[in-house]
Design a protein around this motif. Structure first.
Motif, short mmCIF file in Angstrom:
data_model
loop_
_atom_site.label_atom_id
_atom_site.label_comp_id
_atom_site.label_asym_id
_atom_site.label_seq_id
_atom_site.Cartn_x
_atom_site.Cartn_y
_atom_site.Cartn_z
N THR A 288 -51.16 102.59 -83.30
CA THR A 288 -50.72 101.85 -82.12
C THR A 288 -49.38 102.37 -81.62
O THR A 288 -48.76 103.21 -82.25
N TYR A 289 -48.96 101.82 -80.53
CA TYR A 289 -47.68 102.19 -79.91
C TYR A 289 -46.53 101.64 -80.74
O TYR A 289 -46.56 100.48 -81.13
N THR A 290 -45.57 102.45 -81.04
CA THR A 290 -44.41 101.97 -81.78
C THR A 290 -43.18 102.83 -81.50
O THR A 290 -43.29 104.00 -81.14
N HIS B 156 -44.00 106.74 -81.70
CA HIS B 156 -45.32 107.06 -81.19
C HIS B 156 -45.52 106.30 -79.89
O HIS B 156 -45.67 105.08 -79.90
N HIS B 157 -45.47 107.02 -78.80
CA HIS B 157 -45.47 106.39 -77.49
C HIS B 157 -46.85 106.20 -76.89
O HIS B 157 -46.99 105.97 -75.70
N VAL C 270 -51.32 105.19 -77.75
CA VAL C 270 -52.31 104.54 -78.61
C VAL C 270 -53.31 105.62 -78.98
O VAL C 270 -53.75 106.38 -78.12
N ARG D 217 -51.28 107.54 -73.21
CA ARG D 217 -49.93 107.02 -72.92
C ARG D 217 -49.78 106.60 -71.47
O ARG D 217 -50.40 107.20 -70.58
N ASN E 171 -46.30 100.25 -73.55
CA ASN E 171 -47.34 100.09 -74.56
C ASN E 171 -48.68 99.82 -73.86
O ASN E 171 -48.86 98.76 -73.26
N THR F 232 -50.38 96.32 -74.53
CA THR F 232 -49.81 95.05 -74.06
C THR F 232 -49.49 95.09 -72.57
O THR F 232 -49.15 94.08 -71.97
#
Ligand SMILES: [Zn+2]
Length: 390
Positions: free
Chosen positions: A226-228, A242-243, A245, A326, A335, A338
């Motif tokens: 996931t995005y983080t 990590h930009h 998914v 992305r 993200n 979301t």
């Protein structure tokens, strides 16, 4: 017609006679002025201090701003801190009494019609309206019309808009209830509708004018990452953000553009592998990394929402077949999981209610057109045989 004009002139004269009073002085607050400078020749310093306290008690957010209108007459001073409020200070021999009037707001619905000569704002001003209405209009069509590049001389618009008045003066726009825009011969109608508390604009068939983004660009097996802001990279073994998914999917799974746009990059680099970058309206960009191959697209190609741009692979720095997807807006990563897409589609169950709700708006905005324009719309098949516009 003639009679109405005579009546209007008469009313204007009447208004002028009643509103002009020789002993009244209209003053606009300048830098450095205060209640003291206004009242110094009328009240003592102690009374002015009391006056200030009393005004703040009755109108808590009161401030004397530069440009505030003050009407000074021998027996009273009226301060209008905003277009809805009058604070009258009636003067009584180093004393005062306060009268606060809250003026009601009246909303009137009107139609503005304009033709673009040089810019949308100029056209709006020529139509007798404020430039803020041009911005409101542009906002409605932001996903449909590129106002920077695609606006043409001769484009036209009609806007059914609420205008608010207080004390018989225009104080601002309310909602745009309906609008038509003809951009390079393309007719776009926007109708205001509220659904589940969400305000939006729709075409006659209940399709939102906001295009938005697909939830995901492919049919995936699972989300493998996931995005983080920070994660241990499986290959580089370092903590790096990590930009995107990561959607795990078999090699060759088709990847779809999540919104309409133009291909900015379609190339290979050692990190992203084969990747596609698409530019959308409103500063959005989407990226699709590690593809096995590209679909028939080139740099500069126009793609529409849902069209296939490539196929899942494991090129670049990647541990297995997946798509790294992305989203950026104005250079900032969002993200994708979301992110709330501006898209709003009315469910089928809402269509009847929608049609009923917009009927009066359609009837009103159609009155913006004279017979010539109606004929043109009919010829360009923007109009149904029963006279209603499409
Ligand atoms: Zn990734």
């Amino acid at each position: 017609m003639q009679q109405r004009r005579v009546l209007l002139v008469f009313l204007m004269l009447l208004f002028t006679v009643f509103s002009a009073n020789a002993s009244d002085k209209i003053h606009k607050i300048q830098t450095g002025e205060s209640l003291f400078s206004i009242f110094s020749d009328k009240l003592s310093a102690a009374t002015i201090l009391n006056l200030e306290k009393e005004i703040k008690r009755v109108v808590p957010d009161f401030t004397l701003r530069i440009g505030t209108i003050v009407k000074i007459s021998p027996a009273s001073v009226t301060i209008s801190p905003d277009s809805l409020t009058d604070i009258s200070v009636n003067l009584l021999d180093d004393d005062f009494n306060l009268e606060v009037t809250n003026h009601p707001v009246h909303t009137v619905t009107t139609i503005a019609h304009g033709v673009v000569e040089s810019s949308l704002t100029d056209a709006m001003v020529k139509a007798g309206e404020g430039i803020e209405l041009a911005f409101m209009l542009a906002d409605i069509y932001e996903w449909e019309i590129d106002f920077f590049h695609a606006l043409r001389k001769g484009d036209s618009f009609s806007v059914l808009v609420e205008k608010k008045f207080a004390k018989d003066r225009f104080i601002g726009y309310g909602k745009i209830l309906a609008a038509d825009f003809v951009n390079q011969g393309r007719f776009l109608r926007a109708l205001y509708y509220e659904y589940n508390g969400v305000k939006g604009y729709y075409d006659v068939d209940g399709k939102s004018l906001k295009k938005g983004f697909l939830k995901a660009p492919l049919k995936f097996t699972r989300i493998s990452s996931t995005y983080t802001g920070k994660r241990l990279h499986p290959v580089l073994n370092r903590y790096i953000p990590h930009h995107g998914v990561d959607y795990a999917a078999p090699v060759g799974t088709p990847i779809h553009a999540t919104s309409d746009g133009v291909v900015l990059n379609r190339e290979y680099n050692q990190f992203n592998g084969n990747y596609v970058k698409i530019r959308h309206l409103n500063g959005y960009e989407t990226l699709y990394l590690h593809l096995s191959k590209f679909a028939k697209i080139r740099k500069g190609s126009k793609v529409s929402q849902g069209s296939v741009i490539g196929y899942v692979g494991s090129t670049g720095i990647s541990t297995g077949p997946h798509l790294d997807y992305r989203i950026k807006q104005y250079g900032k990563f969002l993200n994708p999981l979301t992110f709330t897409s501006p898209n709003l589609k009315l469910p089928k169950s809402q269509r009847t209610a929608f049609k009923e709700a917009v009927k009066p708006l359609v009837a009103k905005i159609n009155t913006a057109y004279g017979r010539d324009v109606r004929f043109t719309l009919l010829r360009n098949s923007h109009m149904r045989s029963d006279g209603s516009l499409m």
